[in-house]
Write an enzyme that holds these catalytic residues in place. Structure first.
Site, PDB file in Angstrom:
ATOM      1  N   ARG A  20     -19.318  60.877  17.597  1.00  0.00           N
ATOM      2  CA  ARG A  20     -19.097  60.779  16.437  1.00  0.00           C
ATOM      3  C   ARG A  20     -19.041  60.925  15.516  1.00  0.00           C
ATOM      4  NH1 ARG A  20     -20.979  55.108  13.393  1.00  0.00           N
ATOM      5  NH2 ARG A  20     -22.311  55.852  13.772  1.00  0.00           N
ATOM      6  N   GLU A  21     -19.175  63.041  16.116  1.00  0.00           N
ATOM      7  CA  GLU A  21     -18.647  64.230  15.768  1.00  0.00           C
ATOM      8  C   GLU A  21     -18.001  64.042  14.321  1.00  0.00           C
ATOM      9  OE1 GLU A  21     -19.498  63.449  18.548  1.00  0.00           O
ATOM     10  OE2 GLU A  21     -20.840  64.425  19.724  1.00  0.00           O
ATOM     11  N   SER A 434     -18.922  37.615   1.859  1.00  0.00           N
ATOM     12  CA  SER A 434     -19.876  38.844   1.690  1.00  0.00           C
ATOM     13  C   SER A 434     -19.819  38.828   0.547  1.00  0.00           C
ATOM     14  CB  SER A 434     -19.703  39.809   2.335  1.00  0.00           C
ATOM     15  OG  SER A 434     -18.391  40.283   2.045  1.00  0.00           O
ATOM     16  N   GLU A 485     -24.448  36.776   2.652  1.00  0.00           N
ATOM     17  CA  GLU A 485     -23.961  37.874   3.690  1.00  0.00           C
ATOM     18  C   GLU A 485     -25.039  39.237   4.362  1.00  0.00           C
ATOM     19  OE1 GLU A 485     -19.879  37.697   5.291  1.00  0.00           O
ATOM     20  OE2 GLU A 485     -19.329  36.362   4.446  1.00  0.00           O
ATOM     21  N   CYS A 517     -15.038  53.190  13.107  1.00  0.00           N
ATOM     22  CA  CYS A 517     -15.416  53.001  14.136  1.00  0.00           C
ATOM     23  C   CYS A 517     -15.609  51.944  14.126  1.00  0.00           C
ATOM     24  CB  CYS A 517     -16.119  54.518  15.154  1.00  0.00           C
ATOM     25  SG  CYS A 517     -15.781  56.203  15.441  1.00  0.00           S
ATOM     26  N   HIS A 695      -9.180  44.938  -2.459  1.00  0.00           N
ATOM     27  CA  HIS A 695      -9.353  46.173  -1.677  1.00  0.00           C
ATOM     28  C   HIS A 695      -8.831  47.025  -2.323  1.00  0.00           C
ATOM     29  CE1 HIS A 695      -7.324  43.070   1.073  1.00  0.00           C
ATOM     30  NE2 HIS A 695      -7.504  44.018   2.038  1.00  0.00           N
ATOM     31  N   CYS A 727     -10.475  38.151   0.151  1.00  0.00           N
ATOM     32  CA  CYS A 727     -11.461  38.686   1.241  1.00  0.00           C
ATOM     33  C   CYS A 727     -12.782  38.671   0.613  1.00  0.00           C
ATOM     34  CB  CYS A 727     -11.005  39.905   1.851  1.00  0.00           C
ATOM     35  SG  CYS A 727     -11.480  40.489   3.156  1.00  0.00           S
TER      36      CYS A 727
HETATM   37  N1  GLN Z   1     -16.994  35.874   5.158  1.00  0.00           N
HETATM   38  C1  GLN Z   1     -16.433  37.318   5.552  1.00  0.00           C
HETATM   39  C2  GLN Z   1     -16.948  38.052   3.984  1.00  0.00           C
HETATM   40  O1  GLN Z   1     -16.467  37.811   3.166  1.00  0.00           O
HETATM   41  C3  GLN Z   1     -14.588  37.452   5.686  1.00  0.00           C
HETATM   42  C4  GLN Z   1     -14.301  38.733   5.700  1.00  0.00           C
HETATM   43  C5  GLN Z   1     -13.337  39.084   7.078  1.00  0.00           C
HETATM   44  O2  GLN Z   1     -11.878  38.439   5.976  1.00  0.00           O
HETATM   45  N2  GLN Z   1     -12.796  39.827   7.017  1.00  0.00           N
HETATM   46  O3  GLN Z   1     -16.745  39.782   4.330  1.00  0.00           O
HETATM   47 ZN    ZN Z   2     -10.642  38.800   4.593  1.00  0.00          ZN
END
Ligand code: GLN
Ligand code: ZN
Length: 752
Positions: A20-21, A434, A485, A517, A695, A727
């Protein structure tokens, strides 16, 4: 046919570097620690090493230009002068390029999406009816010259015009294929320049040709390649299509004056072999070595196809089925792998050797490479005979399952039982799993890996993280908590490491996008769960609070999608085995007193086959695998799932089919449209449209969240609506997360 020909090649190379240079060099350039010159130097060194290795391996035509600082589709946009207007003010070329790729303080990046059915993500060019194209051939020309100077039989590779337009996003709603007449002259000029610079062949990548094409698109393909083949001074043209069968696109290409066609005989199969038999005026570059997976090829599968073509009078070259971008560099560093398993594998370096052996067998006869063929045959036979590939206990359990194994009571009955048990308020608030990956977590992981702390100390530190995350959620006032997590570096790898039938690599990195990666685990055998995987962590978290804590698991489809898969049995069979292992865990979580279990399937849409005709069968088995994983618990246990992408189109029915009590989905960026789509199919389960876009570093205000929820309430009755981010929170900072979640809870409370 062109008078130059070749016998052994690949369609492209990985580029992040064996260690991974390029990732490191690029990230240090971004951080301002090194300058552009240093980055270019690393890149050149990597390209040189790659070209030398290809020569040493005996390839007699070598792709060049598959190197990229970020992405080959972005490179094509640069080549065609089609970067978005908003980056045009950035004077420095490299900075402009990276701004298009990842944005900066002033400009948003291009969108990113999956490259066909791989885990590679490309940047989506933004085009319109009035986008002015202009040829900027510097990169392909420079890389060609660099390769020729090394004595390499270089074959420049460029994404072809049809695929480029099909992958781009039309920002004004115009039909982008209408822009072909504007692009073709640029490609014509490029062909001339490459010929002048000494290229004997050029490869135009057209993977879009393996998807369903309309009559108009097929006509565009024919027209484009007729025109390009009429250029008088040009290299021989190889059109490469991969990731599936070409079908009707194969005769369409065959009708044109191009000189070669690369066909994916791994994913495409026998229909394309049959059709290629009649193409005797072009070079057929037969992709018999799987560029998308890591298994050693069976010569008794590959050779008959190659000889069938040759005996039909076809000029054949041996190749990988697609670019080697999608497999790790080589097996050399994998000394920790199970020795038997290692013998069955071929990463990039090993694939080059396989191609050389097959090409020699084809041109000089099998006896010329008898030893190597013998080794390959022995490895394939050894793999077939390993008892880990057929574990009776796993297969018998699956055979004994009946329809009841995937069925729960009707959703409304379950809702009543679950509400009795959980006693949640209206508009319950929760998060996706998470919490921020703190510096402490990273330090603990690194110290554990280096052997500086033992397992017990590592676990103690992870428990401290969990305790903090639980306390934070209590304090914020969330209703259904998670443990955060901290113990997982990756939501698939974590389970793969604990399941039988999976193996992990130490250095098997594959580019996902840009400098990111991943190291996909390898499913090699029958899958089973020898011991509980998550129960201790979750019950510890539950012991700290009176609120329900969600058990957190990854679903079977996502585990498959992010692994190297078995190629010796249908995907559906592997999915069922993984499902059964996850089911065992849900049952054990329930037995340990956990009342809510989330089974994430963010990759449900990723595995969707490229051809529409194959999609229904996939969705059937994918849904069935999820249900098998989740229907083992009592009706009073609440099953959640999480799906994270915004285009639900083809999978909306499957989301209903999953029958999860609660589904959290991305909606913060797609403005709740998904709720109307769900209503349209009679969705009647719990749903949590994301109201906080994780995001973005932006903290949504309580008022903004309340507005989103009001919008959601127009489509979903309050009894079924959940309130959550879109997410997991692992990439965000604790400060952002805390502020955002406070607003989210405040908005929910205000509406109750
Ligand atoms: N449970 C995961 C998290 O919260 C779900 C991640 C994902 O949707 N890619 O990180
Ligand atoms: Zn998600």
């Amino acid at each position: 046919m062109s008078n130059t020909t070749f016998t052994a090649t690949v369609l492209g190379f990985p580029r992040v570097g064996p260690n991974r240079e390029l990732k490191r060099a690029t990230e240090s350039y971004w951080a301002g620690r090194t300058n552009a010159q240093a980055l270019h130097a690393v890149a050149k060194e990597l390209r040189t090493a790659q070209l030398t290795a290809a020569l040493d391996a005996g390839l007699d035509s070598v792709p060049v230009g598959t190197f990229s600082y970020y992405d080959q589709v972005l490179d094509t946009a640069v080549l065609l002068g089609a970067l978005p207007q908003r980056v045009s003010g950035i004077a420095d070329e490299l900075d402009r390029y990276f701004a298009a790729a990842r944005g900066n303080a002033e400009v948003a990046p291009l969108e990113m999406t999956k490259w066909f059915d791989t885990n590679y993500h490309y940047l989506v060019p933004e085009l319109a009816a009035d986008t002015a194209f202009a040829l900027h051939p510097e990169k392909p020309l420079a890389e060609l010259q660099e390769a020729l100077a090394l004595g390499v039989p270089a074959r420049p590779v460029v994404v072809g015009p049809v695929t480029f337009l099909k992958l781009a996003k039309s920002v004004d709603g115009s039909d982008l294929l209408d822009r072909l007449p504007d692009l073709i002259p640029l490609y014509e000029r490029l062909l001339g320049l490459l010929a002048e610079a000494g290229a004997e062949w050029v490869q135009l990548d057209e993977p879009s040709l393996v998807t369903d094409l309309t009559e108009a698109e097929l006509a565009a393909v024919r027209g484009t390649y007729r025109r390009l083949s009429e250029v008088t001074v040009r290299p021989a043209i190889l059109v490469a299509a991969y990731f599936g069968r070409l079908g009707v696109a194969l005769p369409a290409l065959a009708e044109t004056g191009i000189d070669g066609i690369a066909v994916d005989l791994v994913a495409g199969g026998d229909a394309d072999v049959a059709a290629a038999r009649s193409i005797t005026d072009k070079l057929i570059v037969a992709g018999v070595i799987d560029g998308h997976n890591i298994w050693r090829a069976d010569p008794d599968h590959a050779l008959p196809r190659l000889t069938e073509l040759r005996d039909a009078g076809v000029a054949v070259a041996v190749s990988s089925s697609c670019s080697l971008l999608h497999v790790p560099y080589g097996l050399a560093p994998e000394t920790d792998l199970d020795q038997r398993l290692r013998g069955w594998l071929a990463f990039g370096d090993e694939k080059l050797a396989e191609i050389r052996v097959l090409a020699t067998a084809l041109t000089e006869g099998e006896s010329a490479v008898a030893d190597q063929l013998e080794i390959a045959r022995t490895a394939v036979a050894d793999r077939g005979a390993d008892p880990r590939l057929r574990v009776d206990s796993v297969r018998e359990r699956l055979d004994d399952l009946d329809a009841a194994a995937t069925r729960r009571a009707p959703a409304d009955e379950r809702r009543v039982l679950q509400q009795e048990r959980l006693n949640l308020p209206l508009l319950p608030t929760t998060t996706i799993g998470s919490y921020p990956q703190t510096g402490r977590i990273r330090v603990a992981r690194a110290e554990f890996r280096r052997g500086e702390i033992d397992r017990a100390e590592y676990d103690t530190r992870m428990r401290a993280e969990i305790a903090e995350v639980i306390a934070l959620q209590e304090e914020i006032g969330l209703d259904v908590l998670v443990h955060g997590e901290p113990e997982r570096n990756d939501m698939v790898q974590y389970f793969a490491e604990q399941l039988d039938g999976f193996a992990a690599t130490v250095n098997g990195w594959v580019q996902s996008y840009g400098t990111r990666c991943v190291r996909p685990p390898i499913v090699y055998g029958d899958v089973a769960r020898p011991a509980v995987m998550t129960v201790e962590w979750i019950t510890y978290a539950q012991s700290l609070t009176a609120k329900p804590v969600k058990g957190m698991l990854t679903g079977p489809v996502t585990i498959l999608a992010w692994s190297f898969i078995r190629d010796d049995q249908p995907l559906a069979d592997t999915a069922r085995q993984i499902a059964l292992a996850i089911r065992d865990e849900t049952v054990d979580l329930e037995a340990a007193g956990i009342g809510v279990v989330q089974v994430d399937e963010p990759a449900l849409r990723e595995l969707l086959p490229l051809r529409r005709a194959d999609q229904a069968a996939y969705l059937d088995w994918a849904v069935e695998a999820f249900r098998l994983a989740t229907a083992g618990v009592a009706d009073a246990t609440q099953i959640h799932t999480h799906l994270c992408y915004s285009e639900f189109g083809e999978v909306i029915g499957a989301i209903h089919g999953l029958d999860a009590d609660v589904t959290s989905i991305e909606a913060a960026r797609s403005h709740m449209e998904v709720l109307d789509d769900l209503n349209a199919i009679g969705f009647d389960l719990g749903v949590g449209p994301g109201v906080y876009d994780i995001h973005s570093p932006r903290v949504p205000g309580a008022e903004e969240v309340r507005k989103s929820l009001e919008l959601a309430l127009k489509a979903v009755p309050a009894e079924r609506l959940w309130v959550n981010p879109d997410c997991g929170l692992k990439t965000r900072s604790t400060a952002e997360v805390t502020a955002s979640l406070r607003n989210l809870v405040a908005a929910a409370q205000a509406l109750r």
